[in-house]
Design an enzyme around this catalytic site. Structure first.
Site, short mmCIF file in Angstrom:
data_model
loop_
_atom_site.label_atom_id
_atom_site.label_comp_id
_atom_site.label_asym_id
_atom_site.label_seq_id
_atom_site.Cartn_x
_atom_site.Cartn_y
_atom_site.Cartn_z
N CYS A 2 26.42 -61.12 4.55
CA CYS A 2 25.52 -62.47 4.59
C CYS A 2 25.70 -63.15 5.96
CB CYS A 2 26.50 -63.67 3.79
SG CYS A 2 26.83 -63.00 2.15
N ARG A 27 19.86 -58.41 8.98
CA ARG A 27 21.62 -58.01 8.24
C ARG A 27 21.28 -57.75 6.95
NH1 ARG A 27 25.79 -60.29 11.23
NH2 ARG A 27 27.06 -60.52 9.14
N TRP A 74 24.08 -61.90 0.62
CA TRP A 74 23.85 -60.40 0.15
C TRP A 74 24.87 -60.30 -0.98
CZ3 TRP A 74 26.92 -56.06 -0.30
CH2 TRP A 74 26.34 -54.56 -0.44
N ASN A 100 30.78 -65.96 4.21
CA ASN A 100 30.68 -64.34 4.30
C ASN A 100 31.88 -63.69 3.85
OD1 ASN A 100 29.96 -61.70 4.61
ND2 ASN A 100 29.96 -62.00 6.88
N GLY A 101 32.07 -62.83 2.94
CA GLY A 101 33.20 -62.35 2.53
C GLY A 101 33.56 -62.38 1.35
N GLU A 461 22.62 -37.14 9.38
CA GLU A 461 22.16 -38.24 9.68
C GLU A 461 20.44 -38.35 9.45
OE1 GLU A 461 22.67 -41.30 10.30
OE2 GLU A 461 21.21 -42.09 11.69
N LYS A 465 18.80 -41.26 7.03
CA LYS A 465 17.58 -42.09 7.47
C LYS A 465 16.62 -42.28 6.43
CE LYS A 465 19.04 -43.98 9.81
NZ LYS A 465 20.06 -44.36 10.30
N GLU A 468 17.59 -43.85 3.30
CA GLU A 468 17.72 -45.25 3.31
C GLU A 468 16.57 -46.29 3.29
OE1 GLU A 468 21.24 -46.65 6.29
OE2 GLU A 468 20.17 -45.32 7.27
N HIS A 484 25.80 -21.70 -1.88
CA HIS A 484 26.90 -21.79 -2.80
C HIS A 484 26.66 -22.81 -3.91
CE1 HIS A 484 29.49 -19.18 -0.46
NE2 HIS A 484 28.92 -20.04 0.77
N LYS A 581 22.85 -55.09 7.62
CA LYS A 581 23.39 -54.42 9.09
C LYS A 581 24.75 -54.25 9.05
CE LYS A 581 21.89 -52.96 13.07
NZ LYS A 581 21.48 -51.67 13.00
O1 M6R Z 1 28.30 -50.99 12.16
P1 M6R Z 1 28.78 -49.63 11.89
O2 M6R Z 1 28.21 -48.73 12.71
O3 M6R Z 1 30.23 -49.55 11.45
O4 M6R Z 1 28.13 -49.51 10.50
C1 M6R Z 1 28.34 -48.36 9.70
C2 M6R Z 1 27.35 -47.91 8.65
O5 M6R Z 1 27.38 -49.08 7.72
C3 M6R Z 1 25.89 -47.97 9.03
O6 M6R Z 1 25.97 -46.73 9.98
C4 M6R Z 1 25.10 -47.57 8.09
O7 M6R Z 1 25.27 -46.46 7.37
C5 M6R Z 1 23.51 -47.71 8.39
N1 M6R Z 1 22.81 -48.18 7.16
C6 M6R Z 1 23.01 -46.47 9.09
O8 M6R Z 1 21.56 -46.73 9.12
#
Ligand code: M6R
Length: 586
Positions: A2, A27, A74, A100-101, A461, A465, A468, A484, A581
């Site tokens: 949030c 975020r 969120w 938030n939390g 990664e 990407k 996501e 495997h 974020k």
């Molecule tokens: O702020 P952080 O680097 O700790 O965040 C970690 C993950 O939440 C973050 O890398 C997430 O996987 C992103 N969606 C990657 O694009």
């Protein structure tokens, strides 16, 4: 998670809040709202959906007054809908709360409050806070005392903003969730969940400690520490400018942030790693903890340390508690936001076991940096796109610099210093080709990424990407692992993307590529090796780099591929569904 913003001052609060909320949209959120107080009382607008749509429907700017709170939600407790959106109020509509939390003891508190006759209107954990403050006020406490009393009952994590009708002040509290105070130029104060929300108004901030409660009026802040005593907290001036958080003529932040990597890399390469080198040199057994993309950077660090003959283990933040050895004497925590709850929990556990903490983050004043013994800032400027791009390459840059400086690897440091210009040249060469490839790939449904050695975290990664932001199925494997099991999923035209640089691993990669081709896969090969490139149905020619630097270099075309495929599919690369974020809940 949030986003929160609070304002008190001479401007129309709804304008400031709307602008601030638009700056924290990145975020990730599913609903939004604000409350503004004026001489005529307190008015609130909130709904499910995107900020611009809610604004078009309800017009936030109709809210008059100079004190207010804004929120992007969120969802955690209760589906995204109007009644679960923040702000939440008490029974009388005199207390408004944004949060938030997670309030972990909300069920017990709600039962108690319902028993006292309180009526709840949402499914959220947050609403208890408004009713607790109402109870305090009812018992005769003044506003600060009622807030303190309410906060003292809460268990869990919170960044809270509280507005009480008729009060010419705002209240805030934080525990394990980000919240900063912004000092305006003249007779105005702000608070927000992160710095970019306030960059349009101020670059002067006050950092709160865990457990702090504060009161803001237009002239300043009074802060009470966890011990209840008045406290002074350190000021922070940041160099980030509002322009850094703009799109600079690009359609999306993500493409701006991909293309500016030669510049941000140059800045990350110049990071001061002295404190980190000292900690790393004296550590016997370092743990590296991180989540998501940052975890893949952690894997690269483990790779480099092992290559240098040093023991180290990379852990996913949320798994550290189960997998740790309890002999770790240093924890290297990697987090672009510095606020990721899983990473922070791992850090706190390691500290309890006596480990020192080295933070690698982008955000000055973040919780992680404040709990660490030393911090290396990657210095790549605000990353607004929800998915990590330039922060990943920034993390890698400081990791290379850290390990190479520790080892005295001068050749490595020289190659690293030359990377920004090589990266620019490579981007110029591949961008158009990747765009064409994306148009061809956007109709496919399943993707595999394979590599070996340092290329493997890069494959992981690249797959993250892609999934996501396109919402397509993508998996990454160490190339040798295909046979495997996963190879059974290969059939005609399934795209397999091979990150296959020349060098000692190339021959084995070639065998893996052939295995895939024999099963009808569409091979996309990225390499600097001509014969490997010929194995691909599609080929992206890359410049030669040393094996260590493969993830830093090869991830760029993969970021571009994910971006352009997302556009082909008509989706929003900056704000993918369900993602936030900074993930401030465990
Ligand atoms: O702020 P952080 O680097 O700790 O965040 C970690 C993950 O939440 C973050 O890398 C997430 O996987 C992103 N969606 C990657 O694009």
């Amino acid at each position: 998670m949030c986003g929160i913003i609070g304002y008190i001052g001479h401007r129309r609060a709804s304008e400031v809040l709307l602008h601030g909320l638009s700056q924290v949209e990145y975020r990730g959120y599913d609903s939004a709202g604000m409350v503004v107080s004026s001489g005529h009382g307190m008015r609130l607008i909130k709904d499910k959906g995107k900020l611009r749509d809610i604004h078009a429907k309800h017009n936030f700017l109709q809210l008059e007054g100079g004190i207010g709170l804004g929120h992007t939600r969120w969802a955690t407790h209760g589906e995204p809908c109007e009644r679960n959106s923040h702000p939440h109020s008490d029974c009388l509509g005199k207390v408004a709360v944004v949060h938030n939390g997670i309030i972990e003891n909300h069920r017990v508190l709600k039962e108690e409050l319902v028993g006292k006759g309180h009526r709840f209107t949402s499914d959220t954990d947050t609403e208890v806070v408004a009713h607790l403050v109402e109870e305090g006020l009812k018992s005769g406490a003044d506003a600060p005392a009622a807030v303190k009393k309410a906060v003292a009952r809460l268990e869990g994590t919170y960044a809270l903003g509280i507005l009480i009708a008729g009060e010419n002040r705002l209240f805030l509290a934080r525990r394990h969730a980000p919240l900063i105070i912004g000092r305006g130029k003249k007779d105005e104060m702000f608070f927000a969940s992160d710095i970019p929300a306030l960059l349009g108004y101020t670059r002067d901030f006050i950092l709160l400690n865990e457990g702090d409660i504060a009161q803001l009026d237009s002239r300043g802040a009074i802060i009470w520490g966890a011990d209840g005593k008045e406290a002074v907290r350190p000021p922070l001036h940041v160099n980030w400018t509002p322009q850094m958080a703009q799109k600079d003529g690009h359609d999306y932040f993500m493409i701006k942030e991909i293309l500016e990597q030669p510049l941000t890399l140059a800045s990350a390469v110049s990071a001061d790693v002295t404190g980190g080198v000292k900690l790393l040199k004296s550590a016997k057994y370092p743990a590296i903890v991180a989540c998501g993309t940052s975890y893949y950077a952690a894997l690269v660090m483990q790779f480099l340390l092992h290559k240098a003959g040093r023991p180290a283990s990379a852990y996913i933040g949320s798994e550290y508690a189960s997998w740790r050895m309890r002999g770790e004497d240093l924890v290297v925590a990697i987090s672009q936001s510095g606020e990721t709850a899983d990473t922070l929990t791992a850090v706190r556990l390691a500290k309890e076991d006596g480990a020192k903490v080295l933070a690698i983050t982008n955000v000055v004043g973040s919780t992680l940096s404040r709990e660490a013994d030393a911090t290396i800032y990657i210095g790549v400027g605000p990353e607004v796109g929800v998915v990590a791009t330039k922060t990943f390459t920034g993390q890698l840059a400081v990791i290379y610099k850290l390990v190479y400086t520790m080892n005295g690897n001068k050749a490595g440091l020289e190659e690293l210093a030359a990377m920004p210009s090589h990266m620019q040249k490579m981007l110029d060469e591949v961008q158009g080709q990747v765009k064409q490839l994306a148009a061809l790939m956007a109709k496919r449904k399943n993707f595999f990424f394979i590599s070996r050695g340092a290329g493997w975290p890069c494959a992981l990664e690249a797959a993250l990407k892609l999934k996501e932001i396109t919402y397509l199925h993508a998996e990454a494997y160490a190339a040798g692992e295909l046979k495997h099991g996963p190879i059974s999923m290969l059939e005609d035209k399934v795209p397999v993307i091979a990150i296959a640089p020349s060098g000692p691993l190339a021959a084995k990669m070639e065998s893996n590529i052939r295995e895939c081709k024999a099963r009808g896969a569409s091979m996309i090969v990225l390499s600097d090796d001509k014969s490997l490139l010929q194995e691909g149905e599609y080929a992206l020619s890359m410049p030669a780099v040393s094996e260590d630097l493969v993830p830093l270099f090869y991830i760029l075309p993969m970021q571009l591929l994910a971006y352009y495929m997302t556009l082909e599919l008509g989706r929003d690369p900056d704000q993918p569904r369900n993602l936030a974020k900074s993930v401030t809940v465990e």
